[in-house]
Design a protein around this motif. Structure first.
Motif, PDB file in Angstrom:
ATOM      1  N   ILE A  28      -2.107  42.070  44.213  1.00  0.00           N
ATOM      2  CA  ILE A  28      -2.642  43.333  43.014  1.00  0.00           C
ATOM      3  C   ILE A  28      -3.570  44.238  44.132  1.00  0.00           C
ATOM      4  CG2 ILE A  28      -2.439  41.798  40.960  1.00  0.00           C
ATOM      5  CD1 ILE A  28      -5.693  41.415  41.376  1.00  0.00           C
ATOM      6  N   ALA A  29      -3.376  45.110  43.962  1.00  0.00           N
ATOM      7  CA  ALA A  29      -4.398  46.205  44.204  1.00  0.00           C
ATOM      8  C   ALA A  29      -6.233  46.362  44.077  1.00  0.00           C
ATOM      9  CB  ALA A  29      -3.759  47.428  44.906  1.00  0.00           C
ATOM     10  N   ALA A  30      -6.952  45.931  44.564  1.00  0.00           N
ATOM     11  CA  ALA A  30      -7.776  46.695  43.384  1.00  0.00           C
ATOM     12  C   ALA A  30      -9.146  47.942  44.499  1.00  0.00           C
ATOM     13  CB  ALA A  30      -8.945  45.508  43.957  1.00  0.00           C
ATOM     14  N   THR A  31      -9.027  48.738  43.305  1.00  0.00           N
ATOM     15  CA  THR A  31      -9.956  50.352  44.735  1.00  0.00           C
ATOM     16  C   THR A  31     -10.886  50.287  44.541  1.00  0.00           C
ATOM     17  OG1 THR A  31      -8.034  51.544  43.491  1.00  0.00           O
ATOM     18  CG2 THR A  31      -9.389  52.802  43.785  1.00  0.00           C
ATOM     19  N   PHE A  32     -11.667  50.579  45.488  1.00  0.00           N
ATOM     20  CA  PHE A  32     -13.009  50.552  45.517  1.00  0.00           C
ATOM     21  C   PHE A  32     -13.324  52.058  46.288  1.00  0.00           C
ATOM     22  CE2 PHE A  32     -12.022  46.472  46.579  1.00  0.00           C
ATOM     23  CZ  PHE A  32     -13.181  45.763  45.294  1.00  0.00           C
ATOM     24  N   GLN A  33     -13.747  52.978  45.154  1.00  0.00           N
ATOM     25  CA  GLN A  33     -14.116  54.507  45.407  1.00  0.00           C
ATOM     26  C   GLN A  33     -15.687  54.304  46.090  1.00  0.00           C
ATOM     27  OE1 GLN A  33     -14.074  57.283  41.917  1.00  0.00           O
ATOM     28  NE2 GLN A  33     -13.220  58.781  43.758  1.00  0.00           N
ATOM     29  N   ILE A  34     -15.612  54.839  46.737  1.00  0.00           N
ATOM     30  CA  ILE A  34     -17.153  55.464  47.613  1.00  0.00           C
ATOM     31  C   ILE A  34     -17.458  56.690  48.188  1.00  0.00           C
ATOM     32  CG2 ILE A  34     -18.670  54.640  49.555  1.00  0.00           C
ATOM     33  CD1 ILE A  34     -16.946  52.367  48.678  1.00  0.00           C
ATOM     34  N   PHE A  35     -18.629  57.134  47.561  1.00  0.00           N
ATOM     35  CA  PHE A  35     -19.253  58.426  47.531  1.00  0.00           C
ATOM     36  C   PHE A  35     -20.401  57.973  48.969  1.00  0.00           C
ATOM     37  CE2 PHE A  35     -18.259  59.402  42.622  1.00  0.00           C
ATOM     38  CZ  PHE A  35     -17.511  59.837  42.925  1.00  0.00           C
ATOM     39  N   TYR A  36     -20.370  58.759  49.994  1.00  0.00           N
ATOM     40  CA  TYR A  36     -21.665  58.891  50.808  1.00  0.00           C
ATOM     41  C   TYR A  36     -21.876  60.312  50.675  1.00  0.00           C
ATOM     42  CZ  TYR A  36     -18.434  55.025  53.242  1.00  0.00           C
ATOM     43  OH  TYR A  36     -17.107  54.242  53.155  1.00  0.00           O
ATOM     44  N   PHE A  37     -23.348  59.846  51.126  1.00  0.00           N
ATOM     45  CA  PHE A  37     -24.286  61.310  50.888  1.00  0.00           C
ATOM     46  C   PHE A  37     -25.344  61.896  51.844  1.00  0.00           C
ATOM     47  CE2 PHE A  37     -25.687  57.973  47.943  1.00  0.00           C
ATOM     48  CZ  PHE A  37     -27.455  58.018  48.690  1.00  0.00           C
ATOM     49  N   ILE A  38     -25.801  62.799  51.846  1.00  0.00           N
ATOM     50  CA  ILE A  38     -26.987  63.063  52.540  1.00  0.00           C
ATOM     51  C   ILE A  38     -27.856  64.546  52.521  1.00  0.00           C
ATOM     52  CG2 ILE A  38     -27.183  64.082  54.909  1.00  0.00           C
ATOM     53  CD1 ILE A  38     -24.678  63.137  56.002  1.00  0.00           C
TER      54      ILE A  38
END
Length: 326
Positions: free
Chosen positions: A278-288
């Motif tokens: 199975i696939a698990a999604t991890f969405q990442i927001f990088y900010f500066i």
């Protein structure tokens, strides 16, 4: 070794900044205990694969800024993955801040570089004097804070003029497969469902928070990492090893066995790979975000543009005519 107050003068009354939200989504004490349980696991390092990768990508953004930062704060340092990835050419002193003293004890600094550990309450913010920090880094810890606007404002307060805040947070699409599978299974088996995956921030909210807190030159970019697991059980076991298990205030005390088995079947049916995993999604927001400084470039005044967007197809001709006239 210099003492912490040599670099940063602690405010005499940190409680002055304490403010309890009218409604808390997360149980901070539970989250701290979960992190301490995870770090006590004999094989705890094998669960670092995701957070270590994100910490590396956050630090890579620090390297893009060709500048030396004398004093750096790692906000929510947990196991010190940021410290492990930083170069001793980047900073002189690193202050690792976390709510767990046990986690801070496991952090290993770089040889010849001063690393200081400070136990804080993330809900209260940083207990440092105004305009005292050159760089604040945070990697995958701020999504468990109840009052994010306050945390962003507190970091802004501590930064020096032209200081920078760089970090990463889980985005709204993180673990959507797990969330929907659990909800459908509980709805079918129990006639309703409870919260098992915490709410996450959106990209629009991230930019809005940074702007409202006083940062400028803001950049937010999104990344998505998919990790394959044999079944839903290995996924949930790894989340516990990462200390990313449920810490919602209104979480259910237990997950029924039949609902869990049903969610595993739903997950496999809807999000299974051809090889059975199975696939698990991890969405990442990088900010500066930068603290304003007179040296920063400012936008031009309204009406000062020399060309319109509708002139873009004929821009070469317009520029040539302008050169001939000059």
């Amino acid at each position: 070794m210099h003492c912490l107050s040599y670099f940063v003068k602690l405010r005499p009354n940190v409680r002055h900044f304490s403010a309890i939200s009218s409604y808390n989504i997360f149980d901070s004490k539970t989250k701290r205990l979960q992190r301490e349980v995870a770090i006590d696991l004999d094989d705890n390092q094998k669960y670092d694969y995701l957070k270590d990768e994100i910490a590396y990508r956050v630090v890579d953004r620090v390297y893009d800024i060709k500048r030396h930062f004398p004093l750096v704060v790692d906000f929510g340092s947990q196991k010190g993955l940021i410290a492990k990835n930083l170069s001793n050419e980047t900073y002189d002193t690193l202050i690792c801040c976390d709510s767990s003293h046990k986690c801070l004890q496991r952090i290993e600094g770089l040889d010849g570089i001063e690393t200081i550990s400070v136990v804080i309450d993330e809900e209260e913010g940083l207990p440092f004097r105004d305009n005292s920090i050159d760089l604040v880094i945070s990697s995958l810890s701020m999504h468990w804070i109840n009052d994010l606007p306050k945390a962003f404002a507190q970091i802004h307060r501590c930064l020096k003029s032209d200081g920078v805040f760089i970090g990463a947070m889980f985005g709204g699409q993180t673990l959507f497969e797990l969330r929907s599978s659990l909800q459908m299974a509980e709805q079918e088996r129990e006639g309703g469902f409870g919260p098992h995956v915490s709410p996450f921030i959106t990209a629009q909210d991230m930019g809005s928070l940074l702007t409202r807190s006083g940062y400028n030159l803001i950049t937010v970019d999104t990344d998505e990492i998919k990790v394959n697991y044999p079944t839903i059980f290995e996924l949930m076991y790894d989340l516990k090893g990462m200390a990313e298990n449920n810490a919602l205030v209104n979480r259910k005390s237990l997950l029924r066995r039949d609902s869990l088995l049903a969610s595993a079947a739903i997950y496999q049916t809807l999000y299974g790979n051809t090889d059975g995993s199975i696939a698990a999604t991890f969405q990442i927001f990088y900010f500066i975000g930068w603290k304003p400084d007179p040296s920063h470039r400012k936008p031009l005044e309204r009406g000062s543009a020399q060309f319109s967007l509708k002139d873009i197809p004929n821009l070469d001709k317009i520029l040539k005519d302008t050169e001939n006239k000059s």
